[in-house]
Design a protein around this motif. Sequence first.
Motif, PDB file in Angstrom:
ATOM      1  N   MET A 109      -9.561 -15.795   1.685  1.00  0.00           N
ATOM      2  CA  MET A 109     -10.230 -14.649   2.287  1.00  0.00           C
ATOM      3  C   MET A 109      -9.330 -13.439   2.171  1.00  0.00           C
ATOM      4  SD  MET A 109     -11.456 -14.298   6.216  1.00  0.00           S
ATOM      5  CE  MET A 109     -12.008 -12.767   6.894  1.00  0.00           C
ATOM      6  N   THR A 110      -9.875 -12.332   1.756  1.00  0.00           N
ATOM      7  CA  THR A 110      -9.116 -11.112   1.635  1.00  0.00           C
ATOM      8  C   THR A 110      -9.648 -10.092   2.615  1.00  0.00           C
ATOM      9  OG1 THR A 110      -8.712 -11.540  -0.694  1.00  0.00           O
ATOM     10  CG2 THR A 110      -8.390  -9.305   0.064  1.00  0.00           C
ATOM     11  N   GLY A 111      -8.754  -9.334   3.247  1.00  0.00           N
ATOM     12  CA  GLY A 111      -9.192  -8.361   4.230  1.00  0.00           C
ATOM     13  C   GLY A 111      -9.153  -8.942   5.618  1.00  0.00           C
ATOM     14  N   SER A 112      -9.783  -8.285   6.558  1.00  0.00           N
ATOM     15  CA  SER A 112      -9.746  -8.723   7.946  1.00  0.00           C
ATOM     16  C   SER A 112     -11.094  -8.543   8.585  1.00  0.00           C
ATOM     17  CB  SER A 112      -8.692  -7.930   8.723  1.00  0.00           C
ATOM     18  OG  SER A 112      -9.021  -6.556   8.702  1.00  0.00           O
ATOM     19  N   ASP A 113     -11.276  -9.215   9.710  1.00  0.00           N
ATOM     20  CA  ASP A 113     -12.516  -9.116  10.449  1.00  0.00           C
ATOM     21  C   ASP A 113     -12.657  -7.715  11.027  1.00  0.00           C
ATOM     22  OD1 ASP A 113     -13.925 -11.143  13.136  1.00  0.00           O
ATOM     23  OD2 ASP A 113     -14.747  -9.514  11.955  1.00  0.00           O
ATOM     24  N   ASP A 114     -13.815  -7.078  10.777  1.00  0.00           N
ATOM     25  CA  ASP A 114     -14.024  -5.716  11.251  1.00  0.00           C
ATOM     26  C   ASP A 114     -14.576  -5.673  12.669  1.00  0.00           C
ATOM     27  OD1 ASP A 114     -13.151  -4.685   8.892  1.00  0.00           O
ATOM     28  OD2 ASP A 114     -15.143  -4.598   8.003  1.00  0.00           O
ATOM     29  N   SER A 115     -14.824  -6.813  13.271  1.00  0.00           N
ATOM     30  CA  SER A 115     -15.374  -6.827  14.616  1.00  0.00           C
ATOM     31  C   SER A 115     -14.373  -6.250  15.591  1.00  0.00           C
ATOM     32  CB  SER A 115     -15.736  -8.254  15.016  1.00  0.00           C
ATOM     33  OG  SER A 115     -14.606  -9.072  14.940  1.00  0.00           O
ATOM     34  N   VAL A 147       3.161  10.455   9.048  1.00  0.00           N
ATOM     35  CA  VAL A 147       2.274  10.677   7.900  1.00  0.00           C
ATOM     36  C   VAL A 147       1.334  11.836   8.204  1.00  0.00           C
ATOM     37  CG1 VAL A 147       0.462   9.693   6.448  1.00  0.00           C
ATOM     38  CG2 VAL A 147       2.400   8.281   7.136  1.00  0.00           C
ATOM     39  N   ALA A 148       0.797  11.875   9.416  1.00  0.00           N
ATOM     40  CA  ALA A 148      -0.105  12.959   9.801  1.00  0.00           C
ATOM     41  C   ALA A 148       0.616  14.305   9.808  1.00  0.00           C
ATOM     42  CB  ALA A 148      -0.694  12.674  11.180  1.00  0.00           C
ATOM     43  N   ALA A 149       1.931  14.279  10.057  1.00  0.00           N
ATOM     44  CA  ALA A 149       2.721  15.517  10.054  1.00  0.00           C
ATOM     45  C   ALA A 149       3.161  15.917   8.660  1.00  0.00           C
ATOM     46  CB  ALA A 149       3.937  15.348  10.958  1.00  0.00           C
ATOM     47  N   GLY A 150       2.808  15.117   7.660  1.00  0.00           N
ATOM     48  CA  GLY A 150       3.143  15.437   6.282  1.00  0.00           C
ATOM     49  C   GLY A 150       4.549  15.046   5.883  1.00  0.00           C
ATOM     50  N   VAL A 151       5.182  14.148   6.661  1.00  0.00           N
ATOM     51  CA  VAL A 151       6.566  13.749   6.379  1.00  0.00           C
ATOM     52  C   VAL A 151       6.641  12.733   5.254  1.00  0.00           C
ATOM     53  CG1 VAL A 151       8.610  12.641   7.351  1.00  0.00           C
ATOM     54  CG2 VAL A 151       7.305  14.279   8.723  1.00  0.00           C
ATOM     55  N   GLY A 152       5.691  11.820   5.146  1.00  0.00           N
ATOM     56  CA  GLY A 152       5.747  10.792   4.120  1.00  0.00           C
ATOM     57  C   GLY A 152       4.468   9.976   4.088  1.00  0.00           C
ATOM     58  N   LEU A 153       4.499   8.856   3.359  1.00  0.00           N
ATOM     59  CA  LEU A 153       3.367   7.941   3.258  1.00  0.00           C
ATOM     60  C   LEU A 153       3.764   6.607   3.879  1.00  0.00           C
ATOM     61  CD1 LEU A 153       2.271   8.660  -0.434  1.00  0.00           C
ATOM     62  CD2 LEU A 153       1.719   9.940   1.659  1.00  0.00           C
ATOM     63  N   LEU A 154       2.779   5.743   4.082  1.00  0.00           N
ATOM     64  CA  LEU A 154       3.040   4.463   4.754  1.00  0.00           C
ATOM     65  C   LEU A 154       2.211   3.359   4.122  1.00  0.00           C
ATOM     66  CD1 LEU A 154       4.242   2.782   7.119  1.00  0.00           C
ATOM     67  CD2 LEU A 154       2.237   3.501   8.467  1.00  0.00           C
ATOM     68  N   ALA A 155       2.857   2.264   3.745  1.00  0.00           N
ATOM     69  CA  ALA A 155       2.157   1.079   3.216  1.00  0.00           C
ATOM     70  C   ALA A 155       2.070   0.032   4.313  1.00  0.00           C
ATOM     71  CB  ALA A 155       2.909   0.524   2.010  1.00  0.00           C
ATOM     72  N   VAL A 156       0.841  -0.432   4.601  1.00  0.00           N
ATOM     73  CA  VAL A 156       0.603  -1.393   5.691  1.00  0.00           C
ATOM     74  C   VAL A 156      -0.558  -2.314   5.314  1.00  0.00           C
ATOM     75  CG1 VAL A 156       1.433   0.050   7.597  1.00  0.00           C
ATOM     76  CG2 VAL A 156      -0.942   0.260   6.812  1.00  0.00           C
ATOM     77  N   PRO A 157      -0.717  -3.446   6.026  1.00  0.00           N
ATOM     78  CA  PRO A 157      -1.939  -4.238   5.873  1.00  0.00           C
ATOM     79  C   PRO A 157      -3.156  -3.396   6.272  1.00  0.00           C
ATOM     80  CG  PRO A 157      -0.247  -5.502   7.008  1.00  0.00           C
ATOM     81  CD  PRO A 157       0.255  -4.104   6.926  1.00  0.00           C
ATOM     82  N   ARG A 207      -6.660   0.473   9.824  1.00  0.00           N
ATOM     83  CA  ARG A 207      -7.880   0.659  10.614  1.00  0.00           C
ATOM     84  C   ARG A 207      -7.557   0.807  12.093  1.00  0.00           C
ATOM     85  NH1 ARG A 207     -11.322  -4.146   7.646  1.00  0.00           N
ATOM     86  NH2 ARG A 207     -12.027  -2.939   5.842  1.00  0.00           N
ATOM     87  N   LEU A 208      -6.596   0.031  12.560  1.00  0.00           N
ATOM     88  CA  LEU A 208      -6.224   0.076  13.974  1.00  0.00           C
ATOM     89  C   LEU A 208      -5.700   1.458  14.361  1.00  0.00           C
ATOM     90  CD1 LEU A 208      -5.710  -1.465  16.660  1.00  0.00           C
ATOM     91  CD2 LEU A 208      -3.442  -2.035  15.765  1.00  0.00           C
ATOM     92  N   HIS A 209      -4.933   2.088  13.465  1.00  0.00           N
ATOM     93  CA  HIS A 209      -4.334   3.392  13.744  1.00  0.00           C
ATOM     94  C   HIS A 209      -5.099   4.529  13.055  1.00  0.00           C
ATOM     95  CE1 HIS A 209      -0.838   1.559  15.673  1.00  0.00           C
ATOM     96  NE2 HIS A 209      -0.755   0.714  14.655  1.00  0.00           N
ATOM     97  N   HIS A 210      -6.379   4.355  12.913  1.00  0.00           N
ATOM     98  CA  HIS A 210      -7.200   5.343  12.209  1.00  0.00           C
ATOM     99  C   HIS A 210      -7.134   6.725  12.869  1.00  0.00           C
ATOM    100  CE1 HIS A 210     -10.572   7.211  10.169  1.00  0.00           C
ATOM    101  NE2 HIS A 210     -11.127   7.456  11.342  1.00  0.00           N
ATOM    102  N   THR A 220      -6.408   8.990   5.646  1.00  0.00           N
ATOM    103  CA  THR A 220      -7.225   7.985   4.968  1.00  0.00           C
ATOM    104  C   THR A 220      -6.281   6.983   4.328  1.00  0.00           C
ATOM    105  OG1 THR A 220      -9.041   7.629   3.404  1.00  0.00           O
ATOM    106  CG2 THR A 220      -7.347   9.237   2.767  1.00  0.00           C
ATOM    107  N   TYR A 221      -6.817   5.979   3.669  1.00  0.00           N
ATOM    108  CA  TYR A 221      -5.959   4.994   3.001  1.00  0.00           C
ATOM    109  C   TYR A 221      -6.627   4.521   1.720  1.00  0.00           C
ATOM    110  CZ  TYR A 221      -9.050   1.627   5.389  1.00  0.00           C
ATOM    111  OH  TYR A 221     -10.142   0.937   5.854  1.00  0.00           O
ATOM    112  N   ARG A 222      -5.781   4.045   0.795  1.00  0.00           N
ATOM    113  CA  ARG A 222      -6.247   3.554  -0.490  1.00  0.00           C
ATOM    114  C   ARG A 222      -5.554   2.230  -0.802  1.00  0.00           C
ATOM    115  NH1 ARG A 222      -9.543   6.558   0.577  1.00  0.00           N
ATOM    116  NH2 ARG A 222     -10.363   8.367  -0.573  1.00  0.00           N
ATOM    117  N   THR A 223      -6.246   1.369  -1.540  1.00  0.00           N
ATOM    118  CA  THR A 223      -5.684   0.075  -1.927  1.00  0.00           C
ATOM    119  C   THR A 223      -4.412   0.268  -2.741  1.00  0.00           C
ATOM    120  OG1 THR A 223      -7.874  -0.952  -1.943  1.00  0.00           O
ATOM    121  CG2 THR A 223      -6.141  -2.073  -3.178  1.00  0.00           C
ATOM    122  N   LEU A 224      -3.381  -0.518  -2.402  1.00  0.00           N
ATOM    123  CA  LEU A 224      -2.092  -0.426  -3.086  1.00  0.00           C
ATOM    124  C   LEU A 224      -1.826  -1.741  -3.811  1.00  0.00           C
ATOM    125  CD1 LEU A 224       0.504   1.169  -3.625  1.00  0.00           C
ATOM    126  CD2 LEU A 224       1.421   0.265  -1.468  1.00  0.00           C
TER     127      LEU A 224
END
Length: 292
Positions: A1-7, A152-162, A167-170, A175-179
């Motif tokens: 299974m790839t991804g996570s439960d959106d519930s 990231v919101a302040a324009g300091v850098g980018l962040l790679a996460v699951p 989604r939790l910190h939306h 926004t986010y893109r597949t890495l």
Amino acid sequence: MTGSDDSPAVSPSDSPTPSPSTPAFRLAYVPGVTPAKWVRIWNERLPDVPLTLLAVTPAEAFGALRDGAADAGLVRLPVDRDDLSAIPLYTETTVVVVPKDHLFAEVEEIWASDLAEELVLHPLDDTLGWERPPGRPANERPETTADAIDLVAAGVGLLAVPQSLARLHHRKDLTYRTLNDVPQSRVALSWPAADEAPDLVEEFIGIVRGRTVNSTRGRRAEAQKGQKQPRKDQKPARSSGAKQGGAKQGGAKQAGTKGGARAAGKGAAARKGGSAGGAGRGKAAKPRRGRG
């Protein structure tokens, strides 16, 4: 299974409060993991056993299992198998969180090599287990993923996460893109190691593995021990009367098919012949006039 439960995540207050005499199942879970679907199934199958949820950080998760604060936990691998058991559940997609006006927001997915010139934040609670994070490192590591999101919101850098953490910190400005070509986070169910998993843990294992009610092991299976179960290849016994009646019905049915068809054929032939014969047995045929 790839991804996570959106519930949506279930808070501990959503679970019934156990009384001192009622057994309860305590489930820890780390950020990004949403146990809502499994909790609903638990409440349907075991309404008399409350499930209590315990939200923990990745650093707290294994301690909660070792000191008995939780019976089991939804955690991120790796797990120390010396004193803990675990079964992998699914693997999450890794994404990179970027501002909405960033160039990467214009594409669907990117590769680790695309981050070479970017400052990539690496928080202390990172769950991806990098050998070497991509991009340029920041001078200081953020304390938490939430802190990194603010940067990231302040324009300091980018962040790679699951993906589940993105989604939790939306935020509306992110926004986010597949890495691709990077580690991925694997979520697992873990519990204190033992020769045999506790009964309620076995019940939850059955739920997360998709076992049906009849196939779920645990206290339900224990209650059924000693009960004589019919063999799968054993057909129910019929009474002699029912058997004889069935034979008679079968004979009548057979007579009504093959035998009936033969009888119907003979009857049709008889009727055809009877019609011809009847014509002969009726009025005398008039003599044919010769040609003179």
